[in-house]
Design an enzyme around this catalytic site. Structure first.
Site, PDB file in Angstrom:
ATOM      1  N   ARG A 272       0.885  -1.194   0.156  1.00  0.00           N
ATOM      2  CA  ARG A 272       0.015   0.050   0.004  1.00  0.00           C
ATOM      3  C   ARG A 272       0.811   1.349  -0.070  1.00  0.00           C
ATOM      4  NH1 ARG A 272      -3.065  -3.819   2.455  1.00  0.00           N
ATOM      5  NH2 ARG A 272      -2.161  -3.187   4.472  1.00  0.00           N
TER       6      ARG A 272
ATOM      7  N   THR B 128       2.203  -5.271   4.417  1.00  0.00           N
ATOM      8  CA  THR B 128       1.641  -4.712   3.158  1.00  0.00           C
ATOM      9  C   THR B 128       1.429  -3.149   3.306  1.00  0.00           C
ATOM     10  OG1 THR B 128      -0.566  -5.144   4.173  1.00  0.00           O
ATOM     11  CG2 THR B 128       0.493  -6.899   2.623  1.00  0.00           C
TER      12      THR B 128
ATOM     13  N   ALA C 123      -2.313 -11.820  11.619  1.00  0.00           N
ATOM     14  CA  ALA C 123      -3.270 -12.305  12.492  1.00  0.00           C
ATOM     15  C   ALA C 123      -4.205 -13.429  12.231  1.00  0.00           C
ATOM     16  CB  ALA C 123      -4.127 -11.263  13.255  1.00  0.00           C
TER      17      ALA C 123
ATOM     18  N   THR D  67      -2.452  -7.121  15.059  1.00  0.00           N
ATOM     19  CA  THR D  67      -1.621  -6.457  14.024  1.00  0.00           C
ATOM     20  C   THR D  67      -1.847  -5.046  13.547  1.00  0.00           C
ATOM     21  OG1 THR D  67      -2.371  -7.734  12.480  1.00  0.00           O
ATOM     22  CG2 THR D  67      -0.491  -8.812  13.248  1.00  0.00           C
TER      23      THR D  67
ATOM     24  N   ASP E  76     -13.323 -10.514  13.104  1.00  0.00           N
ATOM     25  CA  ASP E  76     -12.147 -10.030  12.205  1.00  0.00           C
ATOM     26  C   ASP E  76     -12.386  -8.491  12.069  1.00  0.00           C
ATOM     27  OD1 ASP E  76      -9.888  -9.844  10.673  1.00  0.00           O
ATOM     28  OD2 ASP E  76     -10.985 -10.345   8.645  1.00  0.00           O
TER      29      ASP E  76
ATOM     30  N   LYS F 290     -13.670  -1.641  10.236  1.00  0.00           N
ATOM     31  CA  LYS F 290     -14.618  -2.684   9.466  1.00  0.00           C
ATOM     32  C   LYS F 290     -15.929  -2.967  10.178  1.00  0.00           C
ATOM     33  CE  LYS F 290     -11.293  -6.195   7.739  1.00  0.00           C
ATOM     34  NZ  LYS F 290     -10.842  -7.921   8.056  1.00  0.00           N
TER      35      LYS F 290
ATOM     36  N   VAL G  78      -8.411  -9.357  -0.937  1.00  0.00           N
ATOM     37  CA  VAL G  78      -9.099 -10.088  -0.372  1.00  0.00           C
ATOM     38  C   VAL G  78     -10.483 -10.642  -1.471  1.00  0.00           C
ATOM     39  CG1 VAL G  78     -10.364  -8.947   1.574  1.00  0.00           C
ATOM     40  CG2 VAL G  78      -9.752 -11.390   1.814  1.00  0.00           C
TER      41      VAL G  78
ATOM     42  N   CYS H 184      -7.503 -18.730  -0.887  1.00  0.00           N
ATOM     43  CA  CYS H 184      -6.665 -18.092  -1.987  1.00  0.00           C
ATOM     44  C   CYS H 184      -7.409 -18.745  -3.331  1.00  0.00           C
ATOM     45  CB  CYS H 184      -5.425 -18.997  -1.868  1.00  0.00           C
ATOM     46  SG  CYS H 184      -4.401 -18.372  -0.367  1.00  0.00           S
TER      47      CYS H 184
ATOM     48  N   MET I 199       2.580 -21.949  -4.561  1.00  0.00           N
ATOM     49  CA  MET I 199       1.904 -23.034  -4.257  1.00  0.00           C
ATOM     50  C   MET I 199       2.753 -23.895  -3.340  1.00  0.00           C
ATOM     51  SD  MET I 199      -0.962 -24.461  -3.765  1.00  0.00           S
ATOM     52  CE  MET I 199      -1.240 -26.414  -2.989  1.00  0.00           C
TER      53      MET I 199
HETATM   54 CA    CA Z   1      -7.662  -9.792   9.580  1.00  0.00          CA
END
Ligand code: CA
Length: 742
Positions: free
Chosen positions: A159, A203, A220, A282, A347, A374, A591, A660, A700
């Site tokens: 970012r 990130t 986390a 985090t 979360d 969030k 995500v 993923c 992977m």
């Molecule tokens: Ca999270």
């Protein structure tokens, strides 16, 4: 009960109509909250990156530069420039574009100083461009090992960079903090900020305060203990570290956080999974310096594991999860905190971007911190003391809490505590993607409005089922949920309803009047970060491929440019020789392109074009034509697994693969779609990848530490079976109309 009713019961929000009509308010009310415009700094004699210092970052300057990801220390994502304005924005065209490598999410706002543009991208790569011509000046690749991808929750994103006194600072996905020479991109120093044996990642953008580079980390979801660290900007030597949660061993860290964590430890259980995981917390995005009060604000993340009952035996508020914490930048000493989400179970990070502003409330100018984490509430916090001024829902349908009491604590919904012991299920609104994630907000001191790129999407929180959800595993998510229980059912109508209920909005919020001023509804979430300007403009790119401008005061749409791909990052603006430019990146990722699978709907069909685009009035450049897209053809082998294998495969896939490769084996297009894997019909080849790690260099890694060879084959049987259902049922239902997706 029949499967359909079962899932209707679990997804009640699907039926809800999420979006209210945009409301309006009068201009005088808005103006009441306006702070005086920032004064340009005196400007040192230095040129280029060398001139970036505390004086420039205190205000951001006159708008000719965009000297930090959020413009200034206040991180308002607001520019005083007016050359492009609500009268001429429709004449914007493309000045130049530059294609970037790696079709993954680009989340960084560029930093621009004296006509040089610094952009970071996936795998923590950095480029410098001539901001007028687009000529590439240098590039830097920290060569992050691709195996690191499995320890990054949300794509190989970055970012942004920080620029300070001639250096460019970068955090890498594998935990390094690196200083580059801004003139040629050569590495000056590098320091490892995390224990490489643990699943930490970086990130977020570093911030530079008083010749110290401040950096946090993520992890986390996997099991780490959060902290931020300050490093000397010249040498890379560590100055201090602030841990955000107590040391599970009870030992002192010999860091400035020790004193307050001794107190905070009482908000954690004596047992529980946090003792092994590290507790989380985090600080993976917001780290904001307040030049007026000389404080550093940390946005602290979620608990590890998410499940409160597992993590902390359902006891205590778990400080400083879901909090904003203020510390002294010189020393790292604690000053105050406000916990937005005590007892995090969902979360609900408070890592979301923090905006500093001065607004007039009740006739008094107040130094406030504006935050939309969030959990779906927008907070106005007095940054002199950390006291809550107001907390209001900015999206509809929030069901984990019904509001905040006079004591500043949320009024919890008891049903939101999905059970580790009793198996209670909870469909949360918002879900783990958040009503707002990392996408930068903008605040205009001129309009008095805060612009929030919001998500409207829930998540079924499935309680843990069996030891694999309860016990921390060596690889993959360790959040204490049964992802299989939350997976979408094989019911085309339910899938269409889930897609239709997953939306987004750009919300203009008046933090003084405590209400929405206007809203732009979107059919998908995960739209881009915001940029406000004094030209009465609000810029934002959409998830489905348009770059747009709205009147900042009324939300009137003024400009829309098709840009071939999604836009995640927030734009920057700057001038060179008096001409104003707008710069932003296109891409798909993060995500929402990974985990939701079919719920990604229309977003899954947008091409992924990693590219920097720069606009100016009268720009005449064209984007390169889109390469022809390959039609998605499902041609799986015949389903041959036993019912037991397929059921076991669904459960294992959901736990280890879905975050993923997408829910229900449906990729959002960033990672490979396993339903189309050429290995599906070849058990030995499948084993060579999943167990032996044949594709580790693509990211992977081997899952042998958590999966037996026969479990890996169960996953293969499940993917084959899912691909057959998709080919024979879902794709036909999709073609028959409604819904959307792949
Ligand atoms: Ca999270």
């Amino acid at each position: 009960m029949p499967i359909k009713e079962k899932y209707m019961a679990r997804w009640p929000f699907l039926a809800a109509t999420m979006l209210a009509a945009a409301c309006t308010m009068n201009a005088a009310d808005r103006q009441a909250g306006v702070a005086p415009p920032a004064q340009p700094s005196a400007g040192p004699a230095l040129h280029g990156a060398a001139k970036v210092d505390a004086a420039l970052l205190a205000t951001g300057g006159d708008g000719s530069d965009w000297p930090a990801v959020g413009f200034s220390y206040l991180e308002q994502h607001y520019s005083p420039l007016t050359a492009i304005n609500d009268g001429n924005v429709s004449q914007l065209g493309i000045a130049w574009s530059a294609d970037l490598p790696d079709a993954r999410g680009i989340e960084a706002t560029p930093v621009v100083i004296d006509g040089v543009l610094y952009q970071s991208g996936p795998w923590s790569k950095v480029w410098a461009f001539d901001a007028v011509t687009g000529a590439k000046l240098w590039e830097f690749d920290p060569e992050v090992p691709k195996e690191k991808l499995v320890e990054a929750c949300c794509d190989a994103v970055n970012r942004g960079v920080a620029v300070w006194k001639g250096k460019v600072y970068l955090g890498t996905l594998d935990g390094r903090l690196i200083a580059l020479d801004a003139t040629d991109g050569k590495q000056l120093w590098s320091t490892q900020t995390v224990d490489p044996a643990k699943p930490y990642s970086i990130t977020g953008a570093p911030r530079v305060v008083k010749d110290m580079v401040i950096i946090g980390n993520g992890g986390a979801e996997f099991g780490v203990r959060g902290y931020v660290t300050a490093y000397d900007s010249t040498t890379g030597a560590k100055k201090w570290r602030f841990y955000t949660v107590p040391n599970p061993t009870g030992a002192a860290d010999n860091e400035p956080s020790d004193a307050i964590l001794k107190t905070a430890a009482a908000s954690w259980s004596s047992g529980g999974a946090w003792k092994q995981s590290g507790g989380g917390g985090t600080v993976w995005d917001a780290i904001v310096y307040d030049p007026e009060l000389d404080l550093l604000y940390l946005g602290v993340g979620n608990g590890s594991p998410w499940n409160y009952e597992l993590r902390s035996e359902g006891k205590g508020d778990n400080l400083f999860l879901g909090s904003v914490v203020a510390i002294r930048p010189e020393t790292g000493d604690y000053v105050w905190h406000y916990q937005e989400t005590p007892q995090d179970n969902w979360d609900f990070t408070s890592t979301q971007p923090i905006v500093l502003a001065t607004v007039t409330i009740g006739g008094q100018p107040r130094k406030v911190l504006l935050h939309a984490p969030k959990n779906g509430y927008v907070f106005v916090i007095d940054r002199t003391n950390g006291k809550l001024i107001s907390a209001d829902p900015f999206v509809e349908g929030i069901n984990w809490a019904s509001g905040y009491g006079p004591d500043g604590r949320p009024i919890f919904n008891p049903a939101a505590y999905y059970g580790a012991k009793d198996g209670k299920f909870f469909v949360g609104m918002p879900g783990a993607m958040g009503a707002h994630s990392w996408h930068p907000m903008a605040f205009s001191p001129k309009s008095g409005l805060l612009y929030i790129p919001a998500n409207l999407a829930g998540l079924p929180y499935g309680p843990p089922s069996g030891n694999k959800d309860r016990t921390a595993m060596a690889l993959g998510f360790n959040v204490g949920l049964d992802w299989g229980a939350g997976a979408l059912p094989r019911d085309p109508n339910m899938i269409k309803a889930a897609i239709a209920a997953t939306k987004g909005a750009l919300i203009a919020w008046d933090p003084v009047a405590r209400k929405e001023a206007w809203r732009i509804p979107y059919g998908t979430p995960w739209n881009g970060g915001a940029l406000a300007t004094a030209g009465n403009l609000l810029f934002q790119g959409s998830a489905v491929g348009n770059f747009q401008a709205f009147a900042a005061d009324t939300g009137k749409p003024l400009f829309s440019l098709p840009v071939q791909s999604g836009v995640l990052a927030a734009p920057a603006t700057y001038t060179v020789k008096g001409e104003q430019y707008i710069a932003f990146a296109t891409s798909r990722g993060g995500v929402f392109a990974l985990a939701p699978g079919k719920v990604g709907g229309a977003y899954n069909r947008v091409p992924n074009v990693p590219r920097l685009i720069v606009l100016k009035i009268g720009g005449k450049a064209q984007l390169p034509p889109l390469p022809a897209s390959e039609p998605m053809v499902l041609n799986p082998p015949r389903s041959s697994g036993t019912k037991a294998q397929i059921a076991s495969g669904l459960s294992l896939y959901s736990r280890y693969c879905s975050v993923c490769h997408g829910d229900s084996a449906t990729s959002g297009g960033v990672n490979p779609d396993l339903r189309m894997s050429g290995l599906l019909g070849d058990a030995a080849a499948w084993k060579s990848v999943v167990i032996d790690g044949a594709l580790r260099e693509n990211g992977m890694v081997s899952f042998a530490s958590v999966l037996s060879p026969s479990e890996a084959q169960s996953i293969r049987h499940y993917v084959i079976d899912q691909a057959n259902w998709d080919k024979n049922v879902w794709q036909k239902a999709e073609r028959a109309g409604g819904g959307g997706g792949n």
